[in-house]
Each structure stands twice: as C-alpha cells, then as structure tokens.
Design a protein around this motif. Sequence first.
Motif, PDB file in Angstrom:
ATOM      1  N   LEU A  91       6.435  -2.945  -8.054  1.00  0.00           N
ATOM      2  CA  LEU A  91       5.457  -2.077  -8.492  1.00  0.00           C
ATOM      3  C   LEU A  91       4.524  -2.137  -7.258  1.00  0.00           C
ATOM      4  O   LEU A  91       3.618  -1.414  -6.561  1.00  0.00           O
ATOM      5  CB  LEU A  91       5.756  -1.740 -10.017  1.00  0.00           C
ATOM      6  N   SER A  92       4.636  -3.559  -7.484  1.00  0.00           N
ATOM      7  CA  SER A  92       2.553  -3.687  -6.696  1.00  0.00           C
ATOM      8  C   SER A  92       3.370  -3.540  -4.671  1.00  0.00           C
ATOM      9  O   SER A  92       1.964  -3.215  -4.695  1.00  0.00           O
ATOM     10  CB  SER A  92       2.915  -5.498  -7.194  1.00  0.00           C
ATOM     11  N   TYR A  93       4.377  -3.975  -4.920  1.00  0.00           N
ATOM     12  CA  TYR A  93       4.640  -3.614  -3.229  1.00  0.00           C
ATOM     13  C   TYR A  93       4.145  -1.999  -2.175  1.00  0.00           C
ATOM     14  O   TYR A  93       3.669  -1.562  -1.576  1.00  0.00           O
ATOM     15  CB  TYR A  93       6.111  -3.723  -2.522  1.00  0.00           C
ATOM     16  N   VAL A  94       4.685  -0.977  -3.546  1.00  0.00           N
ATOM     17  CA  VAL A  94       4.996  -0.160  -2.928  1.00  0.00           C
ATOM     18  C   VAL A  94       3.884   0.867  -3.612  1.00  0.00           C
ATOM     19  O   VAL A  94       3.069   1.792  -2.720  1.00  0.00           O
ATOM     20  CB  VAL A  94       5.833   0.907  -3.847  1.00  0.00           C
ATOM     21  N   HIS A  95       3.181   0.267  -4.430  1.00  0.00           N
ATOM     22  CA  HIS A  95       1.893   1.080  -4.985  1.00  0.00           C
ATOM     23  C   HIS A  95       0.480   0.185  -4.042  1.00  0.00           C
ATOM     24  O   HIS A  95      -0.583   0.958  -4.518  1.00  0.00           O
ATOM     25  CB  HIS A  95       1.999   0.650  -6.417  1.00  0.00           C
ATOM     26  N   ASP A  96       0.933  -0.111  -3.476  1.00  0.00           N
ATOM     27  CA  ASP A  96      -0.289  -0.917  -2.193  1.00  0.00           C
ATOM     28  C   ASP A  96      -0.303   0.549  -1.469  1.00  0.00           C
ATOM     29  O   ASP A  96      -0.433   0.076   0.290  1.00  0.00           O
ATOM     30  CB  ASP A  96       0.155  -2.086  -1.786  1.00  0.00           C
ATOM     31  N   ILE A  97      -1.273   1.606  -1.540  1.00  0.00           N
ATOM     32  CA  ILE A  97      -1.557   2.221  -0.703  1.00  0.00           C
ATOM     33  C   ILE A  97      -2.515   2.938  -0.667  1.00  0.00           C
ATOM     34  O   ILE A  97      -3.636   2.473  -2.028  1.00  0.00           O
ATOM     35  CB  ILE A  97      -0.750   3.604  -1.078  1.00  0.00           C
ATOM     36  N   GLU A  98      -3.354   3.501   0.110  1.00  0.00           N
ATOM     37  CA  GLU A  98      -4.809   4.269   0.143  1.00  0.00           C
ATOM     38  C   GLU A  98      -4.638   5.226  -0.618  1.00  0.00           C
ATOM     39  O   GLU A  98      -3.576   6.407  -0.296  1.00  0.00           O
ATOM     40  CB  GLU A  98      -5.465   4.820   1.427  1.00  0.00           C
ATOM     41  N   MET A  99      -5.393   5.584  -1.194  1.00  0.00           N
ATOM     42  CA  MET A  99      -6.001   6.957  -2.009  1.00  0.00           C
ATOM     43  C   MET A  99      -6.708   7.948  -1.067  1.00  0.00           C
ATOM     44  O   MET A  99      -6.872   8.632  -2.070  1.00  0.00           O
ATOM     45  CB  MET A  99      -5.875   6.650  -3.084  1.00  0.00           C
TER      46      MET A  99
END
Length: 235
Positions: A91-99
Amino acid sequence: MLPGGPAARAHAMLAALQHVRNWIFDLDNTLYPASADLFGLIDQRMTTFIQTLLGLDWTAARALQKDYFHAHGTTLSGLMAEHGVDPHRFLSYVHDIEMDALTEDRRLVEAVARLPGRKLIFTNGAADYAQRVLARLGLGTSFEAIHDIHACAYTPKPHPDAYRVMAQAFGIDPAESLFIEDMARNLKPAKAIGMTTVWVNNGSEQGREPDDRAYVDYEVTDLGEWLHRILGDEE
C-alpha cells in the motif's frame, strides 16, 4: 421518477431518507470525479509492483493483477494469499502518487457538512492515503473516522465480512445507514444487511451486471447535486 415539481420531489426524497443516521462513503471515484483518474495512477503502480516482485513482463503482470482483483476482491488480497506480500509495503508503494488532479468541490463539502448524523469513510485503501485525498478535496475534517483495509483485517469489499466488521466497529445499525459507492458490486453486500444504497454512476465502472438494480436504491451522476437535492435545497 417522483411526482411533482423539483421542490416536491426533494421533500419526498428527504422523507424517504429520514431513517438514515449513518452516512457511509467510499473514497476513490466516489468523492471525486472518475475523470481525475487517480486510481489509474495507482493501477499502474500495482502492475509495476507485481513486475518487480515476480519478475514478469508488463503484460503478464497486468493480467495477473486483474485476475487477483476479480478472484480476491482486491489485488492486495490476491498477493497476500498467493505470495505472502506485506500489505503495508504494498500500500505504501501503490499509494505514492501525485494528487494534482484533485480539487475542492465546495458544493460537495457544504452538502456533507449539513448531513445529519454520523459520517464515515469505508475504503479498500489505507487511512493515510485516504486522509491525503480528503485534505485535497477540502473534506479533511468532514468525517468521524476512516475504516480502511487494515481495519478490515485485509478482507476487502465486497466480501460480506468487511461490512459486518465495519458496522460492529462503529456500533451502527445497517438499517439506519446509507452507503455510497462508485462500484455497483460493492453495494450488494451492503443491501443484504439492510443498508440503503447509492451508486455513483460516473463512468468509473463498466459492464454493470443485469441484476445490479436489485441492490441499488438510488443511482446518481453528480453526488454533490444529489446531496443538496435530498437536503431540500432549490437547484
């Protein structure tokens, strides 16, 4: 279609929801437009994670990702069951996105604030990610709590246990609760335990099954507009 003009329809709909004490919201593609395509970014990172984990090419990783989603409810559940993946790492990896694509919808913020009763987030994502999204949307202080995938002990929607655990965690009566989701399949278990259901039909989900309408009480395309309407506002 409810009879009468806009005002009469609003009052009738509001009366139909007088029993609701708990307003439960999904997060992604429900509280913001599907056109923001935030999940598209997450989706790409899921595929990359599987590529790296299993040494697959993009096409094979993508196919496996979708297989796990359909068979287990979420890609994470499949990875945990089949490969013992640490959910925090994933989850830490996949949620590391720009918003950057997210902006505040003032009408939605105002409508949520006026809803009577308790307001909760019920998501298959992680709470820290949900908090980031809510802050971008101007909804950072609008909800009592976030019930996330960790709180569900990694049993995701639409597994029936996820709904029972959530209801028990907050001591809520499903018969007094309304659940709002963009994925129609996630409404079926909610309806089965007595919740009123709202499907946000915003283009985020395709291939809706023929029986979906049996567990969709309300179908909306603009959540903010619908909430203002049930609150009795003139549009």
